[in-house]
Design an enzyme around this catalytic site. Structure first.
Site, mmCIF file in Angstrom:
data_model
loop_
_atom_site.group_PDB
_atom_site.id
_atom_site.type_symbol
_atom_site.label_atom_id
_atom_site.label_comp_id
_atom_site.label_asym_id
_atom_site.label_seq_id
_atom_site.Cartn_x
_atom_site.Cartn_y
_atom_site.Cartn_z
ATOM 1 N N LYS A 16 49.845 119.485 78.460
ATOM 2 C CA LYS A 16 50.545 119.587 79.742
ATOM 3 C C LYS A 16 51.180 118.228 80.085
ATOM 4 O O LYS A 16 50.829 117.213 79.470
ATOM 5 C CB LYS A 16 49.550 120.029 80.818
ATOM 6 C CG LYS A 16 49.001 121.455 80.569
ATOM 7 C CD LYS A 16 47.976 121.835 81.623
ATOM 8 C CE LYS A 16 47.463 123.256 81.415
ATOM 9 N NZ LYS A 16 46.456 123.627 82.444
ATOM 10 N N TYR A 56 52.139 131.957 83.194
ATOM 11 C CA TYR A 56 50.993 132.046 84.108
ATOM 12 C C TYR A 56 51.035 133.297 84.978
ATOM 13 O O TYR A 56 50.449 133.306 86.058
ATOM 14 C CB TYR A 56 50.924 130.786 84.981
ATOM 15 C CG TYR A 56 50.316 129.586 84.264
ATOM 16 C CD1 TYR A 56 49.038 129.658 83.690
ATOM 17 C CD2 TYR A 56 51.009 128.376 84.164
ATOM 18 C CE1 TYR A 56 48.473 128.562 83.040
ATOM 19 C CE2 TYR A 56 50.430 127.280 83.517
ATOM 20 C CZ TYR A 56 49.164 127.380 82.955
ATOM 21 O OH TYR A 56 48.593 126.298 82.311
ATOM 22 N N ASN A 121 44.466 119.121 84.151
ATOM 23 C CA ASN A 121 43.480 119.195 83.065
ATOM 24 C C ASN A 121 44.089 119.119 81.667
ATOM 25 O O ASN A 121 43.515 119.596 80.700
ATOM 26 C CB ASN A 121 42.566 120.404 83.256
ATOM 27 C CG ASN A 121 43.311 121.713 83.210
ATOM 28 O OD1 ASN A 121 44.530 121.726 82.979
ATOM 29 N ND2 ASN A 121 42.618 122.818 83.397
ATOM 30 N N HIS A 124 46.429 123.214 77.624
ATOM 31 C CA HIS A 124 46.257 124.664 77.733
ATOM 32 C C HIS A 124 45.950 125.238 76.354
ATOM 33 O O HIS A 124 46.499 124.771 75.362
ATOM 34 C CB HIS A 124 47.547 125.326 78.252
ATOM 35 C CG HIS A 124 47.574 126.804 77.988
ATOM 36 N ND1 HIS A 124 46.939 127.701 78.803
ATOM 37 C CD2 HIS A 124 48.087 127.531 76.962
ATOM 38 C CE1 HIS A 124 47.086 128.926 78.293
ATOM 39 N NE2 HIS A 124 47.784 128.845 77.185
ATOM 40 N N GLU A 135 51.862 134.416 74.387
ATOM 41 C CA GLU A 135 52.318 133.048 74.646
ATOM 42 C C GLU A 135 53.140 132.488 73.480
ATOM 43 O O GLU A 135 54.149 131.823 73.702
ATOM 44 C CB GLU A 135 51.100 132.163 74.947
ATOM 45 C CG GLU A 135 50.473 132.538 76.287
ATOM 46 C CD GLU A 135 49.068 131.984 76.500
ATOM 47 O OE1 GLU A 135 48.588 131.187 75.656
ATOM 48 O OE2 GLU A 135 48.451 132.336 77.527
HETATM 49 P P1 RTP Z 1 44.792 127.212 80.774
HETATM 50 O O1 RTP Z 1 45.281 128.639 80.881
HETATM 51 O O2 RTP Z 1 45.751 126.204 81.328
HETATM 52 O O3 RTP Z 1 44.249 126.852 79.434
HETATM 53 O O4 RTP Z 1 43.548 127.131 81.704
HETATM 54 P P2 RTP Z 1 42.337 128.121 81.734
HETATM 55 O O5 RTP Z 1 42.614 129.382 80.997
HETATM 56 O O6 RTP Z 1 41.181 127.295 81.272
HETATM 57 O O7 RTP Z 1 42.253 128.421 83.288
HETATM 58 P P3 RTP Z 1 42.991 129.497 84.202
HETATM 59 O O8 RTP Z 1 41.985 130.031 85.138
HETATM 60 O O9 RTP Z 1 43.844 130.415 83.399
HETATM 61 O O10 RTP Z 1 43.935 128.544 85.049
HETATM 62 C C1 RTP Z 1 45.125 128.073 84.516
HETATM 63 C C2 RTP Z 1 45.399 126.680 84.983
HETATM 64 O O11 RTP Z 1 45.601 126.690 86.385
HETATM 65 C C3 RTP Z 1 45.231 125.438 86.916
HETATM 66 N N1 RTP Z 1 44.263 125.634 87.988
HETATM 67 N N2 RTP Z 1 44.299 124.941 89.089
HETATM 68 N N3 RTP Z 1 41.944 125.296 91.777
HETATM 69 C C4 RTP Z 1 42.988 124.824 91.147
HETATM 70 O O12 RTP Z 1 43.693 123.959 91.614
HETATM 71 C C5 RTP Z 1 43.289 125.359 89.837
HETATM 72 N N4 RTP Z 1 42.629 126.327 89.212
HETATM 73 C C6 RTP Z 1 43.255 126.495 88.029
HETATM 74 C C7 RTP Z 1 44.599 124.630 85.820
HETATM 75 O O13 RTP Z 1 45.599 123.743 85.306
HETATM 76 C C8 RTP Z 1 44.264 125.685 84.781
HETATM 77 O O14 RTP Z 1 44.209 125.143 83.509
#
Ligand code: RTP
Length: 157
Positions: A16, A56, A121, A124, A135
């Site tokens: 990212k 997303y 973070n 991805h 994706e």
């Molecule tokens: P990613 O898709 O980016 O690998 O992340 P993930 O599956 O581990 O997590 P997901 O729940 O799909 O969330 C996607 C991305 O959204 C951002 N996020 N921000 N509370 C918050 O501010 C929040 N929660 C999620 C994070 O960048 C997360 O990786």
């Protein structure tokens, strides 16, 4: 395009913009490469709003959705989009990356070692065969994903 579930799979991994800005591209590539995976596509890209929203789309309606799209598309630094290939790479990739929330990400994982905030973070990774399929198709054209085999000593003699 994502391979065969449970066999030689492909997954979509993206550094990212915060990861790019923090000089973590090499570190992230190194972890996948030394684990034993094969890089079959890579490019630097500032995604359009449409691309980020499609990527997303499952999170549409979440309070952080707009901020997330803005962060991915700002252009302050590109996203480094990649496709990695190998045995169980989808689940193994998630293990290398660590939990979404850096507070829960174990030291030794990419997020556990390099970040402190869920909204920044750094990386991805596709969370299932279905998301990998979606994706990879979203971020890459078919001709951008290269089929190749690990080499042999001929290259260094
Ligand atoms: P990613 O898709 O980016 O690998 O992340 P993930 O599956 O581990 O997590 P997901 O729940 O799909 O969330 C996607 C991305 O959204 C951002 N996020 N921000 N509370 C918050 O501010 C929040 N929660 C999620 C994070 O960048 C997360 O990786």
């Amino acid at each position: 395009i994502a391979g065969v579930p449970g066999g030689i799979e492909r997954t979509f991994i993206a550094v990212k913009p915060d990861g790019t800005q923090r000089f973590l591209i090499g570190e992230i590539i190194k972890r996948f490469e030394t684990k034993g995976y094969k890089l079959v596509a890579i490019k630097a890209i500032v995604p359009s709003r449409t691309l980020a929203e499609k990527h997303y789309e499952d999170l549409k309606g979440r309070p952080f959705f707009n901020g997330l799209v803005k962060y991915m598309t700002s252009g302050a630094a590109p996203v480094i989009a990649m496709v990695w290939e190998g045995k169980d790479v989808i689940r193994q990739g998630r293990r290398l990356i660590g939990a979404t929330n850096p507070l829960e990400a174990q030291p030794g994982t990419i997020r556990g070692d390099f970040c402190i905030s869920v909204g920044r973070n750094i990386i991805h990774g596709s969370d299932s065969f279905e998301s990998a399929e979606k994706e990879i198709g979203l971020w890459f054209g078919k001709s951008e994903v290269i089929e190749w085999e690990f080499g042999n000593a001929e290259w260094v003699t």
